[in-house]
Design a protein around this motif. Structure first.
Motif, PDB file in Angstrom:
ATOM      1  N   ASN A  57      17.517  61.301  47.287  1.00  0.00           N
ATOM      2  CA  ASN A  57      18.179  62.252  48.191  1.00  0.00           C
ATOM      3  C   ASN A  57      19.486  61.683  48.731  1.00  0.00           C
ATOM      4  O   ASN A  57      20.496  62.400  48.829  1.00  0.00           O
ATOM      5  CB  ASN A  57      17.236  62.606  49.350  1.00  0.00           C
ATOM      6  N   ILE A  58      19.468  60.398  49.082  1.00  0.00           N
ATOM      7  CA  ILE A  58      20.677  59.754  49.593  1.00  0.00           C
ATOM      8  C   ILE A  58      21.774  59.782  48.536  1.00  0.00           C
ATOM      9  O   ILE A  58      22.939  60.080  48.802  1.00  0.00           O
ATOM     10  CB  ILE A  58      20.388  58.305  50.024  1.00  0.00           C
ATOM     11  N   SER A  59      21.402  59.456  47.284  1.00  0.00           N
ATOM     12  CA  SER A  59      22.363  59.402  46.189  1.00  0.00           C
ATOM     13  C   SER A  59      22.975  60.773  45.894  1.00  0.00           C
ATOM     14  O   SER A  59      24.155  60.871  45.540  1.00  0.00           O
ATOM     15  CB  SER A  59      21.693  58.845  44.933  1.00  0.00           C
ATOM     16  N   SER A  60      22.173  61.833  46.041  1.00  0.00           N
ATOM     17  CA  SER A  60      22.688  63.177  45.774  1.00  0.00           C
ATOM     18  C   SER A  60      23.736  63.600  46.798  1.00  0.00           C
ATOM     19  O   SER A  60      24.602  64.426  46.526  1.00  0.00           O
ATOM     20  CB  SER A  60      21.530  64.183  45.766  1.00  0.00           C
ATOM     21  N   GLU A  61      23.669  62.996  47.992  1.00  0.00           N
ATOM     22  CA  GLU A  61      24.625  63.300  49.052  1.00  0.00           C
ATOM     23  C   GLU A  61      25.798  62.328  49.088  1.00  0.00           C
ATOM     24  O   GLU A  61      26.879  62.657  49.582  1.00  0.00           O
ATOM     25  CB  GLU A  61      23.910  63.283  50.412  1.00  0.00           C
ATOM     26  N   ASN A  62      25.578  61.129  48.571  1.00  0.00           N
ATOM     27  CA  ASN A  62      26.601  60.080  48.608  1.00  0.00           C
ATOM     28  C   ASN A  62      26.743  59.474  47.217  1.00  0.00           C
ATOM     29  O   ASN A  62      25.877  58.725  46.761  1.00  0.00           O
ATOM     30  CB  ASN A  62      26.215  59.005  49.633  1.00  0.00           C
ATOM     31  N   GLY A  63      27.822  59.798  46.532  1.00  0.00           N
ATOM     32  CA  GLY A  63      28.024  59.325  45.165  1.00  0.00           C
ATOM     33  C   GLY A  63      28.263  57.835  45.049  1.00  0.00           C
ATOM     34  O   GLY A  63      28.292  57.296  43.937  1.00  0.00           O
ATOM     35  N   ASP A 313      13.774  39.164  32.176  1.00  0.00           N
ATOM     36  CA  ASP A 313      13.862  40.596  31.912  1.00  0.00           C
ATOM     37  C   ASP A 313      12.813  41.294  32.762  1.00  0.00           C
ATOM     38  O   ASP A 313      11.644  40.904  32.780  1.00  0.00           O
ATOM     39  CB  ASP A 313      13.607  40.893  30.426  1.00  0.00           C
ATOM     40  N   TYR A 314      13.225  42.351  33.454  1.00  0.00           N
ATOM     41  CA  TYR A 314      12.329  43.068  34.339  1.00  0.00           C
ATOM     42  C   TYR A 314      12.230  44.506  33.867  1.00  0.00           C
ATOM     43  O   TYR A 314      13.210  45.116  33.443  1.00  0.00           O
ATOM     44  CB  TYR A 314      12.849  43.008  35.780  1.00  0.00           C
ATOM     45  N   LEU A 315      11.022  45.074  33.941  1.00  0.00           N
ATOM     46  CA  LEU A 315      10.800  46.442  33.490  1.00  0.00           C
ATOM     47  C   LEU A 315      11.380  47.419  34.503  1.00  0.00           C
ATOM     48  O   LEU A 315      10.907  47.491  35.641  1.00  0.00           O
ATOM     49  CB  LEU A 315       9.300  46.693  33.287  1.00  0.00           C
ATOM     50  N   ILE A 316      12.415  48.128  34.089  1.00  0.00           N
ATOM     51  CA  ILE A 316      13.065  49.101  34.970  1.00  0.00           C
ATOM     52  C   ILE A 316      12.523  50.495  34.637  1.00  0.00           C
ATOM     53  O   ILE A 316      12.543  50.923  33.494  1.00  0.00           O
ATOM     54  CB  ILE A 316      14.589  49.053  34.789  1.00  0.00           C
ATOM     55  N   GLU A 317      12.024  51.161  35.654  1.00  0.00           N
ATOM     56  CA  GLU A 317      11.427  52.481  35.453  1.00  0.00           C
ATOM     57  C   GLU A 317      12.465  53.597  35.518  1.00  0.00           C
ATOM     58  O   GLU A 317      12.475  54.512  34.695  1.00  0.00           O
ATOM     59  CB  GLU A 317      10.334  52.727  36.509  1.00  0.00           C
ATOM     60  N   LYS A 318      13.392  53.510  36.508  1.00  0.00           N
ATOM     61  CA  LYS A 318      14.375  54.574  36.702  1.00  0.00           C
ATOM     62  C   LYS A 318      15.685  53.983  37.175  1.00  0.00           C
ATOM     63  O   LYS A 318      15.733  52.881  37.713  1.00  0.00           O
ATOM     64  CB  LYS A 318      13.874  55.584  37.744  1.00  0.00           C
ATOM     65  N   LYS A 319      16.781  54.747  36.983  1.00  0.00           N
ATOM     66  CA  LYS A 319      18.107  54.341  37.445  1.00  0.00           C
ATOM     67  C   LYS A 319      18.828  55.550  38.032  1.00  0.00           C
ATOM     68  O   LYS A 319      18.571  56.696  37.650  1.00  0.00           O
ATOM     69  CB  LYS A 319      18.950  53.784  36.297  1.00  0.00           C
ATOM     70  N   ILE A 320      19.747  55.258  38.929  1.00  0.00           N
ATOM     71  CA  ILE A 320      20.625  56.291  39.483  1.00  0.00           C
ATOM     72  C   ILE A 320      22.053  55.763  39.447  1.00  0.00           C
ATOM     73  O   ILE A 320      22.344  54.699  39.997  1.00  0.00           O
ATOM     74  CB  ILE A 320      20.248  56.643  40.936  1.00  0.00           C
ATOM     75  N   GLY A 321      22.948  56.460  38.767  1.00  0.00           N
ATOM     76  CA  GLY A 321      24.356  56.129  38.771  1.00  0.00           C
ATOM     77  C   GLY A 321      24.716  54.884  37.984  1.00  0.00           C
ATOM     78  O   GLY A 321      25.825  54.369  38.096  1.00  0.00           O
TER      79      GLY A 321
END
Length: 322
Positions: A57-63, A313-321
């Protein structure tokens, strides 16, 4: 061509759903009031609450907000290491997500890096709002760390730090070594390390994720990082030296015992005590065996060091931007 970012604010977090929105808004106010071109890089270290949904939600409001979510909890060092790789700012500022670090300190930390020529500036929470059960062990821990590393910082464990981009891209933070980033930096050639007194606030939400056991782990990590930093590229220097000294000691003692028996039997015509009947002989034999084992350990470590370039190496599930 896009303007390069002045600052990357790195925030590792684990189950901080109450504080992360307030922290990001606070950071944004500070950045915009000073005209910084910035980004906020959040690494969710496998949170089990609603932290990731709130970050979305924060990311959707602040690029300017970017984020990574780990598949599971790897620890603060893994989160910082991943965030450092993702950061694009000329100066990288790290802070905890619990609102105990003040974003108002960012402009002065940035100035110390860009204008005063420091490569790393560590915050010092001189006035703390923690119980004595935390402050007294912390003072002792920091004293020991200063003596071992030779770095004159008062608060190695402060999460509020500033770095040059070159520094964070040049080091590897793993295990629980986030406490010793100044030491890792120094042993990698980054010697311009400074300190600034910063504001410390009482924890507003939730509970601390660290207990007193962190000081025990911290001391063991300090010994580990000291050894690894000094002998990572030349393990034979350590193991080989110790093995050689042990072997020489055992050889001299064994030679002396055998020589003494031969001298007494041949030149004094007396019956000497058997070599294997003397406890000192077994000490010498043990030293010989340990010496050979240490030398072989050094040789194997040298081979592994030469041929291994594996990174964490770490398993990354999701990313934003990102």
């Amino acid at each position: 061509m896009a303007k390069s970012k002045d600052i990357s604010v790195v925030i590792p977090l684990y189950n901080e759903e109450e504080s992360i929105t307030e922290l990001c808004k606070w950071i944004s106010r500070v950045m915009e009031s000073h005209g910084f071109h910035y980004e906020i890089v959040i690494v969710d270290d496998g949170s089990t609450d609603n932290s990731w949904e709130i970050i979305n939600n924060i990311s959707s409001e602040n690029g300017s907000v970017k984020a990574v979510k780990f598949k599971r909890n790897y620890g603060k060092s893994a989160a910082l290491n991943t965030a450092f790789r993702c950061s694009e700012g000329d100066v990288v500022i790290t802070m905890d997500a619990d609102l105990q670090d003040s974003p108002d300190e960012i402009p002065e930390l940035f100035k110390m890096i860009k204008e005063d020529g420091y490569e790393l500036v560590s915050g010092w929470k001189k006035k703390r709002y923690d119980p004595l059960s935390k402050t007294i062990p912390s003072k002792f821990f920091n004293y020991i760390t200063r003596k071992i590393t030779g770095i004159k910082l008062h608060d190695f464990n402060c999460g509020l730090k500033a770095y040059t981009s070159e520094l964070v891209k040049s080091i590897e933070v793993y295990g629980e070594m986030h406490r010793y980033i100044p030491a890792i930096a120094k042993w990698n050639g980054f010697n311009r390390i400074g300190e600034r007194v910063v504001q410390h606030s009482a924890r507003k939400y939730g509970q601390t994720k660290f207990g007193l056991e962190r000081y025990i782990y911290g001391f063991l990590d300090l010994l580990s990082i000291t050894f690894v930093s000094k002998f990572k590229k030349r393990p034979m220097h350590f193991f080989g030296t110790m093995g050689t000294l042990s072997f020489i000691f055992g050889f001299i003692v064994a030679t002396y015992l055998i020589g003494e028996k031969v001298y007494i039997n041949l030149f004094l015509n007396e019956r000497a005590r058997g070599v294997v009947e003397q406890p000192l002989f077994f000490l010498a034999l043990t030293a010989l065996i340990i010496g050979v084992q240490l030398f072989l350990a050094g040789f194997l470590a040298e081979m592994i060091s030469i041929n291994s370039n594996k990174k964490g190496d770490y398993l990354i599930e999701k990313k934003i931007g990102l």
